[in-house]
Design a protein around this motif. Structure first.
Motif, PDB file in Angstrom:
ATOM      1  N   UNK A  84      19.621 -11.050  -7.652  1.00 19.32           N
ATOM      2  CA  UNK A  84      18.280 -11.034  -7.084  1.00 19.32           C
ATOM      3  C   UNK A  84      17.545  -9.765  -7.511  1.00 19.32           C
ATOM      4  N   UNK A  85      16.236  -9.844  -7.765  1.00 18.68           N
ATOM      5  CA  UNK A  85      15.458  -8.640  -8.094  1.00 18.68           C
ATOM      6  C   UNK A  85      15.490  -7.636  -6.941  1.00 18.68           C
ATOM      7  N   UNK A  86      15.513  -6.356  -7.288  1.00 18.58           N
ATOM      8  CA  UNK A  86      15.582  -5.291  -6.294  1.00 18.58           C
ATOM      9  C   UNK A  86      14.355  -4.398  -6.431  1.00 18.58           C
ATOM     10  N   UNK A  87      13.632  -4.216  -5.325  1.00 21.90           N
ATOM     11  CA  UNK A  87      12.461  -3.343  -5.305  1.00 21.90           C
ATOM     12  C   UNK A  87      12.927  -1.909  -5.060  1.00 21.90           C
ATOM     13  N   UNK A  88      12.500  -0.983  -5.933  1.00 20.74           N
ATOM     14  CA  UNK A  88      12.938   0.407  -5.854  1.00 20.74           C
ATOM     15  C   UNK A  88      11.706   1.297  -5.674  1.00 20.74           C
TER      16      UNK A  88
ATOM     17  N   UNK B  98      -0.414  -0.222 -11.299  1.00 22.43           N
ATOM     18  CA  UNK B  98      -1.684  -0.841 -10.932  1.00 22.43           C
ATOM     19  C   UNK B  98      -1.553  -2.118 -10.132  1.00 22.43           C
ATOM     20  N   UNK B  99      -0.332  -2.581  -9.868  1.00 22.37           N
ATOM     21  CA  UNK B  99      -0.152  -3.792  -9.075  1.00 22.37           C
ATOM     22  C   UNK B  99       1.270  -3.831  -8.507  1.00 22.37           C
ATOM     23  N   UNK B 100       1.455  -4.615  -7.477  1.00 19.73           N
ATOM     24  CA  UNK B 100       2.757  -4.840  -6.863  1.00 19.73           C
ATOM     25  C   UNK B 100       3.188  -6.268  -7.147  1.00 19.73           C
ATOM     26  N   UNK B 101       4.409  -6.457  -7.591  1.00 20.13           N
ATOM     27  CA  UNK B 101       4.876  -7.795  -7.938  1.00 20.13           C
ATOM     28  C   UNK B 101       4.914  -8.688  -6.706  1.00 20.13           C
ATOM     29  N   UNK B 102       4.443  -9.913  -6.885  1.00 22.66           N
ATOM     30  CA  UNK B 102       4.427 -10.898  -5.802  1.00 22.66           C
ATOM     31  C   UNK B 102       5.756 -11.654  -5.759  1.00 22.66           C
ATOM     32  N   UNK B 103       5.916 -12.510  -4.766  1.00 20.98           N
ATOM     33  CA  UNK B 103       7.122 -13.339  -4.669  1.00 20.98           C
ATOM     34  C   UNK B 103       7.267 -14.231  -5.895  1.00 20.98           C
ATOM     35  N   UNK B 104       6.135 -14.726  -6.382  1.00 18.39           N
ATOM     36  CA  UNK B 104       6.176 -15.574  -7.582  1.00 18.39           C
ATOM     37  C   UNK B 104       6.591 -14.739  -8.801  1.00 18.39           C
TER      38      UNK B 104
ATOM     39  N   UNK C  87       3.583 -11.564 -18.931  1.00 17.85           N
ATOM     40  CA  UNK C  87       3.573 -12.395 -17.722  1.00 17.85           C
ATOM     41  C   UNK C  87       3.360 -11.553 -16.463  1.00 17.85           C
ATOM     42  N   UNK C  88       4.035 -10.402 -16.373  1.00 18.07           N
ATOM     43  CA  UNK C  88       3.974  -9.602 -15.140  1.00 18.07           C
ATOM     44  C   UNK C  88       2.874  -8.544 -15.182  1.00 18.07           C
ATOM     45  N   UNK C  89       2.300  -8.346 -16.362  1.00 17.85           N
ATOM     46  CA  UNK C  89       1.243  -7.336 -16.525  1.00 17.85           C
ATOM     47  C   UNK C  89       1.721  -5.945 -16.129  1.00 17.85           C
TER      48      UNK C  89
ATOM     49  N   UNK D  32       9.889 -15.280 -11.207  1.00 21.11           N
ATOM     50  CA  UNK D  32       9.823 -15.367 -12.669  1.00 21.11           C
ATOM     51  C   UNK D  32      10.689 -14.294 -13.334  1.00 21.11           C
ATOM     52  N   UNK D  33      10.772 -13.114 -12.700  1.00 20.02           N
ATOM     53  CA  UNK D  33      11.638 -12.050 -13.230  1.00 20.02           C
ATOM     54  C   UNK D  33      13.099 -12.480 -13.181  1.00 20.02           C
TER      55      UNK D  33
END
Length: 410
Positions: free
Chosen positions: A85-89, A121-127, A26-28, A131-132
């Motif tokens: 909540x997901x945490x960006x590191x 290769x990508x940055x996770x979006x709000x969507x 899903x998140x690639x 989903x995470x």
């Protein structure tokens, strides 16, 4: 979030591996799932774009100690433990960590584990983040089942540990077979480490086990709680370095407990490692003796870890319990100084105690007594005159040291 994405996590999964692959698809991005002690439970495949921290985690089946320590210092773990909540590191080059997003898997306020996503290769979006978070909520039931199985195993392990430290299990071969059944190599020497605290709770016990198991300096095989005391059955990574490894572990454990949870009053003791498992009780008794005497003589024994490091204090309790010793009068030198102090409002007995504790080091003794070395030399001369003693005589000096400890303990 699309209905399709919702459905991708809302179906039955035969295993955590299948579930982690679904998240990765899903998140690639490469994904790992860990338990609450950062042991690897499942991981997705990855290409050449992965980082060193992920590779080390997969090879070692747990997150490297240096990564965990850095996450605590950066506030990553505390933040994850307090939120769903997901945490960006952001990437941390010096520990081989690329950009990540993490989320805790929780049941109410209890953390069951974590999902880690490596952004390649990508940055996770709000969507993606939404989903995470959904994936973490769906992982809860699977980790709850694993937790129930783990707790059942731990209970059986703890029963075996209690049988060993109480002496109920006495046959080496039987103990070795039981250890082998629960996945513990019965070929290594084993020892017992104890940590004693002023107060204890279930929450604190979980934190203590977490720190011990993520320190990774020794092998924690079984742990249990005995009132305010945590009991660890351990083995060393390298047999010849057992004493050094154990001391390093205890120092690191105490430091992390102090830094992370603000607890500084900890008593520790370790028994020797024995190849004959009938002697595990002896190891436990040795550790118990160390803690007991350190609690009574904290200043003198603060650096002691093993039984031999207790020195002459190994015999203090024997002397205190001996009726003949109880009947012996207090050393007349001590009595003379005590009387002199009362009559002249001096502190010569305290001065003698400090000098003996410092093994005659006048500079250190003067520093503790807050006086000049010349003043201390004068006091020492008066002490020897009044008490009629010679501290240069090693027999008298050792006898006075022991008598002072017995005197203080009355």
């Amino acid at each position: 979030m699309t209905d399709k994405n919702h459905q991708s996590f809302n179906r039955q999964f035969d295993s955590l591996e299948e579930f982690v692959d679904a998240i990765s698809e899903r998140l690639q991005c490469p994904v790992t799932i860990e338990d609450s002690n950062h042991h690897l439970l499942a991981y997705s495949s990855h290409d050449d774009g992965t980082d060193a921290a992920r590779i080390s985690t997969i090879i070692g089946r747990r997150v490297p100690e240096k990564v965990i320590n850095r996450f605590w210092k950066e506030g990553v773990i505390p933040t994850l433990n307090q939120s769903d909540e997901p945490l960006v590191i952001p990437q941390i080059h010096d520990i081989g960590l690329g950009n990540r997003v993490a989320v805790s898997i929780r049941k109410n306020n209890e953390v069951l584990g974590y999902i880690w996503v490596l952004e390649v290769g990508r940055t996770l979006t709000k969507e993606d983040l939404a989903d995470l978070k959904l994936a973490a909520s769906k992982a809860k039931n699977q980790l709850l089942q694993l937790n129930m199985q783990k707790k059942k195993k731990e209970k059986n392990h703890q029963e075996l540990l209690w049988q060993m430290i109480t002496g109920d299990a006495r046959n080496h071969q039987v103990i070795a077979e039981q250890l082998s059944k629960i996945g513990i190599n019965p070929q290594k020497p084993l020892a017992v480490i104890l940590f004693s605290f002023d107060v204890m709770s279930d929450e604190l016990y979980k934190k203590l086990v977490y720190v011990a198991k993520t320190t990774q300096k020794i092998n924690i095989l079984i742990q249990t709680l005995d009132e305010n005391q945590v009991v660890f059955l351990i083995s060393s990574h390298i047999q010849n370095d057992f004493v050094k490894e154990t001391k390093d572990f205890i120092e690191t454990f105490k430091t992390q407990i102090r830094e992370r949870f603000g607890i500084s009053q900890i008593w520790s003791g370790c028994g020797y490692a024995y190849e004959n498992y009938e002697w595990i009780k002896r190891s436990y008794d040795e550790a118990t003796k160390v803690i007991s005497l350190k609690q009574s003589f904290d200043q003198e024994l603060q650096s002691a870890t093993f039984y031999h490091e207790l020195g002459i204090f190994r015999y203090i309790d024997i002397l205190q319990q001996d009726e003949q010793v109880k009947d012996i009068s207090i050393n007349p030198a001590i009595r003379k100084l005590e009387t002199y102090d009362l009559e002249h409002r001096t502190n010569l007995l305290e001065t003698l105690d400090v000098i003996l504790n410092k093994d005659g080091n006048m500079n250190e003794a003067a520093k503790e007594l807050h006086c000049h070395v010349n003043t201390l030399n004068y006091r020492l001369k008066r002490i020897q005159e009044i008490a009629n003693i010679q501290l240069k005589d090693p027999v008298q000096k050792l006898g006075l040291y022991l008598d002072m400890k017995l005197f203080r303990g009355r």
